[in-house]
Write a protein that holds these residues in place. Structure first.
Motif, mmCIF file in Angstrom:
data_model
loop_
_atom_site.group_PDB
_atom_site.id
_atom_site.type_symbol
_atom_site.label_atom_id
_atom_site.label_comp_id
_atom_site.label_asym_id
_atom_site.label_seq_id
_atom_site.Cartn_x
_atom_site.Cartn_y
_atom_site.Cartn_z
ATOM 1 N N PRO A 127 0.804 -1.234 0.000
ATOM 2 C CA PRO A 127 0.000 0.000 0.000
ATOM 3 C C PRO A 127 0.832 1.277 0.000
ATOM 4 C CG PRO A 127 -0.927 -1.602 1.524
ATOM 5 C CD PRO A 127 0.407 -2.148 1.088
ATOM 6 N N THR A 128 1.928 1.280 0.761
ATOM 7 C CA THR A 128 2.794 2.460 0.789
ATOM 8 C C THR A 128 3.417 2.713 -0.578
ATOM 9 O OG1 THR A 128 3.312 2.114 3.128
ATOM 10 C CG2 THR A 128 4.826 3.490 1.861
ATOM 11 N N ILE A 129 3.910 1.647 -1.201
ATOM 12 C CA ILE A 129 4.532 1.788 -2.518
ATOM 13 C C ILE A 129 3.493 2.232 -3.546
ATOM 14 C CG2 ILE A 129 5.680 0.498 -4.374
ATOM 15 C CD1 ILE A 129 6.959 -1.213 -2.165
ATOM 16 N N GLY B 74 0.542 -2.531 -12.501
ATOM 17 C CA GLY B 74 1.147 -3.767 -12.035
ATOM 18 C C GLY B 74 0.903 -3.996 -10.558
ATOM 19 N N LEU B 75 0.968 -2.930 -9.765
ATOM 20 C CA LEU B 75 0.712 -3.051 -8.336
ATOM 21 C C LEU B 75 -0.724 -3.477 -8.065
ATOM 22 C CD1 LEU B 75 2.718 0.042 -7.102
ATOM 23 C CD2 LEU B 75 3.101 -2.312 -6.351
ATOM 24 N N SER B 76 -1.660 -3.006 -8.884
ATOM 25 C CA SER B 76 -3.047 -3.452 -8.741
ATOM 26 C C SER B 76 -3.160 -4.949 -9.009
ATOM 27 C CB SER B 76 -3.955 -2.677 -9.704
ATOM 28 O OG SER B 76 -4.013 -1.312 -9.355
ATOM 29 N N ALA B 77 -2.403 -5.438 -9.983
ATOM 30 C CA ALA B 77 -2.440 -6.866 -10.309
ATOM 31 C C ALA B 77 -1.893 -7.716 -9.165
ATOM 32 C CB ALA B 77 -1.650 -7.131 -11.591
ATOM 33 N N ILE B 78 -0.792 -7.299 -8.582
ATOM 34 C CA ILE B 78 -0.237 -8.084 -7.479
ATOM 35 C C ILE B 78 -1.086 -7.913 -6.218
ATOM 36 C CG2 ILE B 78 1.410 -6.382 -6.551
ATOM 37 C CD1 ILE B 78 3.416 -8.711 -6.307
ATOM 38 N N GLY B 79 -1.743 -6.762 -6.085
ATOM 39 C CA GLY B 79 -2.662 -6.571 -4.971
ATOM 40 C C GLY B 79 -3.846 -7.513 -5.035
ATOM 41 N N GLY C 99 -5.547 -1.598 2.192
ATOM 42 C CA GLY C 99 -5.099 -0.214 2.264
ATOM 43 C C GLY C 99 -4.785 0.382 0.902
ATOM 44 N N MET C 100 -4.772 -0.454 -0.130
ATOM 45 C CA MET C 100 -4.535 0.056 -1.480
ATOM 46 C C MET C 100 -5.778 0.715 -2.061
ATOM 47 S SD MET C 100 -2.042 -2.804 -3.286
ATOM 48 C CE MET C 100 -2.291 -2.106 -4.917
ATOM 49 N N GLY C 101 -6.933 0.443 -1.486
ATOM 50 C CA GLY C 101 -8.168 0.989 -2.031
ATOM 51 C C GLY C 101 -8.747 0.074 -3.092
ATOM 52 N N PRO C 102 -9.730 0.563 -3.850
ATOM 53 C CA PRO C 102 -10.433 -0.287 -4.823
ATOM 54 C C PRO C 102 -9.482 -0.918 -5.841
ATOM 55 C CG PRO C 102 -11.571 1.808 -4.520
ATOM 56 C CD PRO C 102 -10.262 1.938 -3.816
ATOM 57 N N LEU C 103 -9.690 -2.205 -6.088
ATOM 58 C CA LEU C 103 -8.935 -2.934 -7.103
ATOM 59 C C LEU C 103 -9.878 -3.300 -8.242
ATOM 60 C CD1 LEU C 103 -6.784 -5.137 -4.700
ATOM 61 C CD2 LEU C 103 -6.009 -3.197 -6.062
ATOM 62 N N PRO C 104 -9.351 -3.560 -9.446
ATOM 63 C CA PRO C 104 -10.217 -3.671 -10.623
ATOM 64 C C PRO C 104 -11.087 -4.922 -10.679
ATOM 65 C CG PRO C 104 -7.909 -4.088 -11.199
ATOM 66 C CD PRO C 104 -7.919 -3.582 -9.800
#
Length: 220
Positions: free
Chosen positions: A123-125, A141-146, A155-160
């Motif tokens: 989330p920080t990154i 890419g971060l959304s994909a690994i999330g 903590g990253m928020g909405p993902l696709p």
């Protein structure tokens, strides 16, 4: 702790994560092969994770086992992500290569917890990457690994896409930790799962002041 003069790039990176939160990445770092120094630090960090679970009152014998290969793969991936974050001259194709070689999807809570030793920093990154450019390939890419590692990406928020929480739900202790993390980071996006929403509502109970916005969302 691994002596600085013998630390590999990965061990040096892991040491920074666990001590100061400040890390060093090297453009030509060789991350291949086994890495005893990094593995030792990952094992220590995993033990600290178990201490956190013990604070929740969980039984030590019910904790999932440490998966060293999973933890090391996650650390390598995080190293490459951080390289992409700081080296803005890196071509978009190289950024995409980082995520084409991300760790395999976890199959159980042990995989989730072992990967989380490194990936809990996602989330920080993600926030840093979005502050540079919301359209950056790194953000996609971060959304994909999330999506692949939902425990780490709270903590990253909405993902696709919807999250697969089945490996977490099968392990009551890790599931409780996941719910606590949703509350701690007040990630309303995770309430789209009815079981998460109910668990958050039950966990907060009358203590709405601990997370007022999340409590209101869970009650809706």
């Amino acid at each position: 702790m691994v002596p600085p003069d013998t630390a590999s790039p990965l061990a040096e990176f892991a040491s920074g994560l666990s001590s100061t939160g400040k890390v060093l990445v090297r453009r030509e770092a060789d991350l291949r092969g086994s890495d005893p120094g990094a593995m030792l630090l990952l094992q220590e960090a995993f033990t600290a994770h178990l201490d956190d679970l013990a604070d929740l009152g969980t039984d030590q014998h019910q904790h999932p086992p440490f998966k060293p290969d999973v933890a090391l793969d996650a650390l390598r991936c995080l190293y490459r992500i951080c390289h992409g974050l700081v080296d803005r001259a890196l071509p978009a194709g190289d950024i995409e290569d980082i995520f084409s070689d991300m760790p395999p999807a976890p199959v159980d809570a042990g995989d989730m917890l072992s990967a989380d030793v490194a990936l809990r920093h996602l989330p920080t990154i993600h926030r840093w990457a979005k502050s540079l450019s919301a359209d950056d390939p790194l953000v996609l890419g971060l959304s994909a690994i999330g999506l692949r590692f939902p425990l780490s990406s709270v903590g990253m928020g909405p993902l696709p896409l919807p999250l697969d929480l089945a490996p977490l739900k099968r392990h009551p202790q890790i599931w409780r930790w996941y719910v606590d993390r949703v509350i701690e980071r007040q990630d309303e996006s995770r309430l789209t799962d009815p079981e998460v929403k109910a668990a958050v509502r039950d966990a907060l109970g009358a203590h709405h002041s601990l997370a007022q916005r999340l409590a209101l969302a869970a009650a809706a």
